[in-house]
Design a protein around this motif. Structure first.
Motif, PDB file in Angstrom:
ATOM      1  N   ARG A  99      76.222  45.154   0.901  1.00  0.00           N
ATOM      2  CA  ARG A  99      74.933  45.350   0.202  1.00  0.00           C
ATOM      3  C   ARG A  99      74.486  44.033  -0.416  1.00  0.00           C
ATOM      4  O   ARG A  99      73.317  43.657  -0.342  1.00  0.00           O
ATOM      5  N   TYR A 128      78.703  51.382   7.706  1.00  0.00           N
ATOM      6  CA  TYR A 128      79.734  52.002   6.869  1.00  0.00           C
ATOM      7  C   TYR A 128      81.059  51.281   7.096  1.00  0.00           C
ATOM      8  O   TYR A 128      81.415  50.941   8.227  1.00  0.00           O
ATOM      9  N   ASP A 162      77.743  55.685   2.294  1.00  0.00           N
ATOM     10  CA  ASP A 162      79.059  55.890   1.701  1.00  0.00           C
ATOM     11  C   ASP A 162      79.962  56.780   2.549  1.00  0.00           C
ATOM     12  O   ASP A 162      81.077  57.107   2.132  1.00  0.00           O
ATOM     13  N   ILE A 220      73.404  50.711   3.713  1.00  0.00           N
ATOM     14  CA  ILE A 220      74.861  50.891   3.722  1.00  0.00           C
ATOM     15  C   ILE A 220      75.137  52.304   3.207  1.00  0.00           C
ATOM     16  O   ILE A 220      74.665  52.692   2.137  1.00  0.00           O
ATOM     17  N   THR A 270      84.144  46.377   0.544  1.00  0.00           N
ATOM     18  CA  THR A 270      83.432  45.863   1.732  1.00  0.00           C
ATOM     19  C   THR A 270      81.992  46.348   1.719  1.00  0.00           C
ATOM     20  O   THR A 270      81.056  45.581   2.005  1.00  0.00           O
ATOM     21  N   ARG A 271      81.783  47.622   1.350  1.00  0.00           N
ATOM     22  CA  ARG A 271      80.399  48.150   1.324  1.00  0.00           C
ATOM     23  C   ARG A 271      79.578  47.402   0.260  1.00  0.00           C
ATOM     24  O   ARG A 271      78.422  47.063   0.483  1.00  0.00           O
ATOM     25  N   ASP A 272      80.213  47.118  -0.892  1.00  0.00           N
ATOM     26  CA  ASP A 272      79.494  46.372  -1.950  1.00  0.00           C
ATOM     27  C   ASP A 272      79.126  44.975  -1.461  1.00  0.00           C
ATOM     28  O   ASP A 272      78.018  44.492  -1.685  1.00  0.00           O
TER      29      ASP A 272
END
Ligand code: NAD
Length: 285
Positions: A45, A34, A55, A53, A40-42
């Motif tokens: 992935r 996380y 949310d 990942i 950053t999360r996109d």
């Protein structure tokens, strides 16, 4: 004994390198990740960083046997507070912060009964940051300092084995000593690099192009170090204030002594100083 589920909170250089080093070591743990920013999360992935990942940090730590806090030092306390109610009993929480006393003070009070908090600091990095900066070799033959801080011995040994499997050597250190050692070997040298680049920039008679073009290894290294993440380094100096000021005080005393030797043409002092520092370096290797 390795961990079955590992959660990485913060997905920058340090966390992404942990993930790639875990994969290289053949660890089978399921890794959740996380980071606060959706971008950053996109990215994580897209590049296959972590097995899942999440949310939210709460979701990422659910069922994790090991939770690694890899956010800037100033954010550690807030993150610990948010995840605390969701930690699995018996799990271990660790961090990778460059400063230990402030992190222990910020995180420690949020750690529930039955959860071990084992602070750690991998002494490895580059001037790059973010999820794409990580690589599996970052920790090879580097030190990871462990500050047991009252955690159970089994939990501490298990974390040490984890870091060794990532390629690092481990050593235990008492918290205040850690912060002083890091002020000498890392924090103040970074500050000096920042100021040297600032000085070169301020000197209008030397252009930025000339600085890069004519710099040999020494100054080039300063510019590389001075490109390090501003948030991280701001937090380091705000939280390791005491040790950083002590080392900076000693540094300026030495600098003034050398300045005086240069001004007065005292070659003996300069020669003796440089001979002494050369001996120190030779003694280290
Ligand atoms: P980085 O900037 O590459 O990554 C930081 C990550 O934390 C990013 O993914 C960011 O989105 C995330 N983040 C920031 N605030 C957050 C919050 N409140 N909640 C969730 N995520 C958040 O930084 P890094 O170099 O990986 O450093 C991480 C930690 O490791 C820092 O505590 C730093 O002191 C320590 N460390 C860094 C180095 C180094 O040289 N870079 C070396 C050793 C230790």
């Amino acid at each position: 004994m390795s961990y079955n589920r590992v959660a990485l909170i913060g997905l920058g250089l340090i966390a992404s390198s942990i993930f790639w080093a875990m994969k290289r070591a053949g660890m089978e743990a399921h890794v959740t990740g996380y980071a606060r920013s959706a971008d950053t999360r996109d990215t994580a992935r897209r590049i296959g960083l972590c097995d899942t990942i999440c949310d939210s940090a709460e979701e990422a730590v659910k069922d994790a046997d090991l939770v690694i806090l890899a956010v800037p030092v100033g954010a550690m306390g807030r993150v610990a507070e948010a995840i605390a109610p969701h930690l699995k009993p018996g799990c271990t929480v660790t961090d990778v912060g460059s400063v230990k006393k402030a992190v222990i003070e910020a995180v420690g009070p949020h750690i529930p009964e039955g959860v071990d908090f084992v602070p750690a600091h991998p002494m490895a990095g580059t001037e790059h940051s973010g999820p794409e900066a990580g690589f599996a070799q970052l920790y090879d033959n580097r030190w990871c300092l462990i500050v047991p801080n009252g955690a159970r011995e089994e939990a501490t040994e298990r974390l040490e084995a984890f870091w060794r499997a990532l390629g690092a050597n481990t050593e235990r250190m008492e918290v205040e000593h850690h912060d002083l050692v890091c002020a000498v070997v890392s924090h103040v040298p970074h500050l000096i690099a920042y100021t040297m680049v600032g000085v070169a920039d301020d000197l209008r008679r030397v252009s930025d192009q000339e600085v890069i073009k004519f710099s040999a290894a020494g100054f080039r290294d300063f510019t590389r170090i001075a490109a390090s993440d501003p948030t991280m380094w701001r937090d380091v100096f705000l939280t390791n204030k005491e040790a950083a000021l002590e080392i900076l005080g000693r540094f300026t005393e030495e600098l003034f002594a050398l300045q005086r030797a240069i001004r007065t043409g005292d070659g003996d002092t300069l020669f003796d100083y440089f001979t002494h520092t050369r001996e120190i370096r030779r003694g280290i290797l």
